[in-house]
Design an enzyme around this catalytic site. Structure first.
Site, PDB file in Angstrom:
ATOM      1  N   ASN A  33      15.050  -4.192  -5.268  1.00  0.00           N
ATOM      2  CA  ASN A  33      15.633  -2.855  -5.105  1.00  0.00           C
ATOM      3  C   ASN A  33      15.373  -2.310  -3.701  1.00  0.00           C
ATOM      4  N   LYS A  85       2.435  -2.149  -5.317  1.00  0.00           N
ATOM      5  CA  LYS A  85       1.135  -2.808  -5.118  1.00  0.00           C
ATOM      6  C   LYS A  85       0.063  -1.979  -4.411  1.00  0.00           C
ATOM      7  N   SER A 125      -3.046 -11.125  -9.503  1.00  0.00           N
ATOM      8  CA  SER A 125      -3.892 -10.767  -8.363  1.00  0.00           C
ATOM      9  C   SER A 125      -5.361 -10.944  -8.726  1.00  0.00           C
ATOM     10  N   THR A 127      -7.344  -8.876  -8.330  1.00  0.00           N
ATOM     11  CA  THR A 127      -7.785  -7.577  -8.832  1.00  0.00           C
ATOM     12  C   THR A 127      -8.104  -7.641 -10.336  1.00  0.00           C
ATOM     13  N   TYR A 149      -3.137   0.047 -10.794  1.00  0.00           N
ATOM     14  CA  TYR A 149      -2.428  -1.146 -10.293  1.00  0.00           C
ATOM     15  C   TYR A 149      -2.984  -2.401 -10.970  1.00  0.00           C
ATOM     16  N   LYS A 153      -1.364  -5.402 -13.741  1.00  0.00           N
ATOM     17  CA  LYS A 153      -1.418  -6.872 -13.638  1.00  0.00           C
ATOM     18  C   LYS A 153      -2.054  -7.478 -14.894  1.00  0.00           C
ATOM     19  N   TYR A 177      -3.433 -14.191  -6.729  1.00  0.00           N
ATOM     20  CA  TYR A 177      -3.599 -14.283  -5.277  1.00  0.00           C
ATOM     21  C   TYR A 177      -4.865 -13.565  -4.859  1.00  0.00           C
ATOM     22  N   ASN A 179      -6.435 -12.666  -0.868  1.00  0.00           N
ATOM     23  CA  ASN A 179      -5.943 -11.700   0.130  1.00  0.00           C
ATOM     24  C   ASN A 179      -4.923 -12.338   1.072  1.00  0.00           C
ATOM     25  N   ASN A 199      -4.555  -2.191   4.069  1.00  0.00           N
ATOM     26  CA  ASN A 199      -5.235  -3.481   4.133  1.00  0.00           C
ATOM     27  C   ASN A 199      -5.723  -3.786   5.538  1.00  0.00           C
ATOM     28  N   ARG A 231     -14.065 -11.234   1.800  1.00  0.00           N
ATOM     29  CA  ARG A 231     -12.850 -11.529   1.024  1.00  0.00           C
ATOM     30  C   ARG A 231     -12.348 -12.927   1.347  1.00  0.00           C
ATOM     31  N   PRO A 293     -14.456   3.845  -1.612  1.00  0.00           N
ATOM     32  CA  PRO A 293     -14.754   3.819  -3.048  1.00  0.00           C
ATOM     33  C   PRO A 293     -13.954   2.717  -3.752  1.00  0.00           C
TER      34      PRO A 293
HETATM   35  P1  NAD Z   1       5.988  -6.334  -1.258  1.00  0.00           P
HETATM   36  O1  NAD Z   1       5.969  -4.885  -1.561  1.00  0.00           O
HETATM   37  O2  NAD Z   1       6.235  -6.765   0.142  1.00  0.00           O
HETATM   38  O3  NAD Z   1       7.067  -7.080  -2.197  1.00  0.00           O
HETATM   39  C1  NAD Z   1       7.390  -6.615  -3.479  1.00  0.00           C
HETATM   40  C2  NAD Z   1       8.916  -6.479  -3.539  1.00  0.00           C
HETATM   41  O4  NAD Z   1       9.288  -6.004  -4.834  1.00  0.00           O
HETATM   42  C3  NAD Z   1       9.471  -5.498  -2.516  1.00  0.00           C
HETATM   43  O5  NAD Z   1      10.507  -6.124  -1.793  1.00  0.00           O
HETATM   44  C4  NAD Z   1       9.996  -4.338  -3.363  1.00  0.00           C
HETATM   45  O6  NAD Z   1      11.123  -3.719  -2.772  1.00  0.00           O
HETATM   46  C5  NAD Z   1      10.308  -5.039  -4.672  1.00  0.00           C
HETATM   47  N1  NAD Z   1      10.289  -4.168  -5.848  1.00  0.00           N
HETATM   48  C6  NAD Z   1       9.317  -3.308  -6.227  1.00  0.00           C
HETATM   49  N2  NAD Z   1       9.681  -2.685  -7.377  1.00  0.00           N
HETATM   50  C7  NAD Z   1      10.894  -3.188  -7.729  1.00  0.00           C
HETATM   51  C8  NAD Z   1      11.788  -2.938  -8.799  1.00  0.00           C
HETATM   52  N3  NAD Z   1      11.531  -2.010  -9.732  1.00  0.00           N
HETATM   53  N4  NAD Z   1      12.938  -3.637  -8.857  1.00  0.00           N
HETATM   54  C9  NAD Z   1      13.245  -4.543  -7.914  1.00  0.00           C
HETATM   55  N5  NAD Z   1      12.452  -4.809  -6.863  1.00  0.00           N
HETATM   56  C10 NAD Z   1      11.288  -4.139  -6.778  1.00  0.00           C
HETATM   57  O7  NAD Z   1       4.618  -6.963  -1.803  1.00  0.00           O
HETATM   58  P2  NAD Z   1       4.013  -8.423  -1.626  1.00  0.00           P
HETATM   59  O8  NAD Z   1       2.784  -8.291  -0.845  1.00  0.00           O
HETATM   60  O9  NAD Z   1       5.061  -9.358  -1.194  1.00  0.00           O
HETATM   61  O10 NAD Z   1       3.596  -8.686  -3.131  1.00  0.00           O
HETATM   62  C11 NAD Z   1       4.405  -9.434  -4.028  1.00  0.00           C
HETATM   63  C12 NAD Z   1       3.742  -9.467  -5.384  1.00  0.00           C
HETATM   64  O11 NAD Z   1       2.450 -10.038  -5.256  1.00  0.00           O
HETATM   65  C13 NAD Z   1       3.520  -8.095  -6.020  1.00  0.00           C
HETATM   66  O12 NAD Z   1       3.725  -8.205  -7.402  1.00  0.00           O
HETATM   67  C14 NAD Z   1       2.064  -7.803  -5.738  1.00  0.00           C
HETATM   68  O13 NAD Z   1       1.498  -6.939  -6.670  1.00  0.00           O
HETATM   69  C15 NAD Z   1       1.464  -9.185  -5.796  1.00  0.00           C
HETATM   70  N6  NAD Z   1       0.208  -9.322  -5.038  1.00  0.00           N
HETATM   71  C16 NAD Z   1       0.191  -8.961  -3.715  1.00  0.00           C
HETATM   72  C17 NAD Z   1      -1.016  -9.057  -2.993  1.00  0.00           C
HETATM   73  C18 NAD Z   1      -1.078  -8.630  -1.546  1.00  0.00           C
HETATM   74  O14 NAD Z   1      -2.179  -8.351  -1.069  1.00  0.00           O
HETATM   75  N7  NAD Z   1       0.017  -8.593  -0.792  1.00  0.00           N
HETATM   76  C19 NAD Z   1      -2.182  -9.522  -3.621  1.00  0.00           C
HETATM   77  C20 NAD Z   1      -2.100  -9.898  -4.966  1.00  0.00           C
HETATM   78  C21 NAD Z   1      -0.896  -9.787  -5.659  1.00  0.00           C
HETATM   79  N1  UFG Z   2     -11.425  -2.848   5.232  1.00  0.00           N
HETATM   80  C1  UFG Z   2     -11.958  -2.144   6.286  1.00  0.00           C
HETATM   81  N2  UFG Z   2     -11.160  -1.307   6.983  1.00  0.00           N
HETATM   82  C2  UFG Z   2      -9.835  -1.130   6.686  1.00  0.00           C
HETATM   83  C3  UFG Z   2      -9.302  -1.858   5.598  1.00  0.00           C
HETATM   84  C4  UFG Z   2     -10.133  -2.690   4.885  1.00  0.00           C
HETATM   85  O1  UFG Z   2     -13.151  -2.280   6.593  1.00  0.00           O
HETATM   86  O2  UFG Z   2      -9.154  -0.333   7.358  1.00  0.00           O
HETATM   87  C5  UFG Z   2     -12.288  -3.792   4.494  1.00  0.00           C
HETATM   88  C6  UFG Z   2     -12.431  -3.488   3.018  1.00  0.00           C
HETATM   89  O3  UFG Z   2     -13.506  -2.614   2.796  1.00  0.00           O
HETATM   90  C7  UFG Z   2     -12.643  -4.888   2.434  1.00  0.00           C
HETATM   91  C8  UFG Z   2     -11.842  -5.795   3.361  1.00  0.00           C
HETATM   92  O4  UFG Z   2     -11.667  -5.066   4.564  1.00  0.00           O
HETATM   93  O5  UFG Z   2     -13.991  -5.249   2.521  1.00  0.00           O
HETATM   94  C9  UFG Z   2     -10.476  -6.169   2.817  1.00  0.00           C
HETATM   95  O6  UFG Z   2      -9.770  -4.983   2.441  1.00  0.00           O
HETATM   96  P1  UFG Z   2      -8.224  -5.014   2.027  1.00  0.00           P
HETATM   97  O7  UFG Z   2      -7.829  -3.610   1.731  1.00  0.00           O
HETATM   98  O8  UFG Z   2      -7.447  -5.758   3.045  1.00  0.00           O
HETATM   99  O9  UFG Z   2      -8.216  -5.918   0.708  1.00  0.00           O
HETATM  100  P2  UFG Z   2      -8.919  -5.682  -0.704  1.00  0.00           P
HETATM  101  O10 UFG Z   2      -9.603  -6.944  -1.058  1.00  0.00           O
HETATM  102  O11 UFG Z   2      -9.723  -4.443  -0.753  1.00  0.00           O
HETATM  103  O12 UFG Z   2      -7.647  -5.420  -1.643  1.00  0.00           O
HETATM  104  C10 UFG Z   2      -6.718  -6.451  -1.886  1.00  0.00           C
HETATM  105  C11 UFG Z   2      -5.357  -5.896  -2.261  1.00  0.00           C
HETATM  106  C12 UFG Z   2      -5.448  -5.153  -3.565  1.00  0.00           C
HETATM  107  C13 UFG Z   2      -6.049  -6.005  -4.605  1.00  0.00           C
HETATM  108  C14 UFG Z   2      -7.398  -6.535  -4.139  1.00  0.00           C
HETATM  109  C15 UFG Z   2      -8.019  -7.475  -5.124  1.00  0.00           C
HETATM  110  O13 UFG Z   2      -4.901  -5.001  -1.276  1.00  0.00           O
HETATM  111  O14 UFG Z   2      -4.138  -4.841  -3.978  1.00  0.00           O
HETATM  112  O15 UFG Z   2      -7.209  -7.255  -2.909  1.00  0.00           O
HETATM  113  O16 UFG Z   2      -7.210  -8.574  -5.272  1.00  0.00           O
HETATM  114  F1  UFG Z   2      -6.226  -5.271  -5.733  1.00  0.00           F
END
Ligand code: NAD
Ligand code: UFG
Length: 338
Positions: A33, A85, A125, A127, A149, A153, A177, A179, A199, A231, A293
């Site tokens: 979308n 996400k 994830s 998470t 979030y 999942k 996944y 990071n 991130n 991480r 936090p």
């Molecule tokens: P992203 O936001 O770049 O990609 C997600 C895509 O889904 C986007 O293009 C968005 O437009 C689309 N989308 C969201 N809601 C929708 C809906 N209702 N209908 C149709 N499309 C929709 O995120 P990403 O980093 O590519 O993550 C992909 C997947 O992996 C997600 O499910 C996310 O939760 C999961 N994931 C991501 C991470 C990360 O750190 N990037 C870590 C673990 C899991």
């Molecule tokens: N960090 C900083 N400064 C920043 C951002 C992050 O010091 O500006 C630190 C965080 O405290 C952490 C590390 O960098 O120690 C990584 O942080 P991210 O936010 O990049 O990643 P997280 O592991 O906290 O979170 C990611 C995804 C979440 C997911 C989680 C567990 O963003 O969606 O992994 O899978 F839930």
């Protein structure tokens, strides 16, 4: 030629996976979308691959349009990336997250059942491990949601597990996944976050390109090697390739298969900064601030199951991730053109 339907394929991980799928000879149909992405990512994937992608702008919640997509053509499997996400946003708007991610996935599964399609790869994830007691984390670790979030999942994982229980013809891969960072080595596709990045890696690249003054390191009093959070950063190209291995696995074997996708080793925030400085020759100004936090001290994967059952492991290291993230940021200082 196998036809794969990719939900959320215009996003960060989706676009990289679509490129790998095309390179491996799959036919790819994407729906998205575009709520958190840009059509340009797929234009670039087409250019890089020399192949075309059929794109449909469809929302997971629009079951009419989704159903029509499944009635109009047959797919061999679905890779389901679509979802929201942002952890912080999910705390502020929990219903939006449950609606979009959970109800959206229910729609997708119902459409698949109507079409008689039972092959699904889902983006879960790390998470789902909550605040893990120790690392490396194996797939059998207890699961826990620590924010809405993460709850979406976990709920989706449970829904898919129940679906498989109800009908053992299903072939499902739950990919957890760690990071994902970095970008394709061309610098043509990469991560394009909206607003201030949450991130670490996108924040670091935005500091490097001069868009932000300095990085804030969230705490240096964790029980880790240098006190900063640890991480498991994984290059998005390695992650993308993991999806192809998962597809191969499930095409030959019914069941619900769960895999961690990470490198299996942890890096601290300070190590990321050092690797980035080494890979780019730039200095990243930073200050130590309070802990964020909800952050765990350490989180990295046990990847032995993916290695054993999928024959997959990562090839790229932290240096590659930093170099490629920076290449993308430099070539696209403001992300994709809007
Ligand atoms: P992203 O936001 O770049 O990609 C997600 C895509 O889904 C986007 O293009 C968005 O437009 C689309 N989308 C969201 N809601 C929708 C809906 N209702 N209908 C149709 N499309 C929709 O995120 P990403 O980093 O590519 O993550 C992909 C997947 O992996 C997600 O499910 C996310 O939760 C999961 N994931 C991501 C991470 C990360 O750190 N990037 C870590 C673990 C899991
Ligand atoms: N960090 C900083 N400064 C920043 C951002 C992050 O010091 O500006 C630190 C965080 O405290 C952490 C590390 O960098 O120690 C990584 O942080 P991210 O936010 O990049 O990643 P997280 O592991 O906290 O979170 C990611 C995804 C979440 C997911 C989680 C567990 O963003 O969606 O992994 O899978 F839930």
């Amino acid at each position: 030629m196998q036809k794969i339907l990719v939900s959320g394929g215009a996003g960060f991980i989706g676009s990289h996976t679509v490129l790998e799928l095309l390179s491996a000879g799959y036919k790819v149909i994407v729906f998205d979308n575009l709520s958190n992405s840009n059509r340009e990512s797929l234009e670039r994937v087409q250019k890089l691959s020399g192949r075309t992608i059929e794109f449909h702008k469809i929302d997971l919640l629009d079951k009419e349009s989704l159903g029509k997509l499944f009635r109009d053509q047959r797919f061999d499997a679905v890779i389901h990336f679509a979802g929201l996400k942002a952890v912080g946003e999910s705390v502020e708007k929990p219903l939006l997250y449950y609606q979009n991610n959970v109800a959206g996935t229910l729609n997708l599964c119902e459409c698949m059942i109507e079409a008689g399609l039972k092959q699904l790869v889902f983006s879960s994830s790390a998470t789902v491990y909550g605040d893990p007691e120790s690392s490396p984390i194996p797939e059998e670790n207890p699961l826990k949601a620590v924010n809405p979030y993460g709850a979406t999942k976990l709920i989706i994982e449970n829904i898919l597990r129940d679906l498989y229980q109800s009908d053992p013809e299903w072939k499902i891969a739950l990919l957890r996944y760690f990071n994902p960072v970095g970008a394709h080595e061309s610098g043509e596709i990469g991560e394009d976050p909206n607003g201030i990045p949450n991130n670490l890696m996108p924040f670091v690249t935005q500091v490097a390109v001069g868009q932000r003054e300095k990085l804030r390191v969230f705490g240096n009093d964790y029980p880790t090697k240098d006190g900063t959070g640890v991480r498991d950063y994984i290059h998005v190209k390695d992650l993308a390739k993991g999806h192809l291995k998962a597809l191969e696995k499930i095409s030959g074997e019914k069941g619900l298969h769960v895999y961690n996708l990470g490198t299996g080793s942890g890096s601290s925030v300070i190590e990321v900064i050092n690797a980035f400085e080494k890979a780019t020759g730039l200095k990243i100004p930073y200050e130590i601030t309070e802990r964020r936090p909800g952050d765990a001290a350490t989180c990295f994967a046990d990847v032995s199951k993916a290695k054993r059952e999928l024959g997959w492991s990562t090839e790229k290291d932290l240096y590659d991730m930093c170099r490629d993230a920076w290449n993308w940021q430099q070539k696209n200082p403001d992300g994709y053109p809007h």
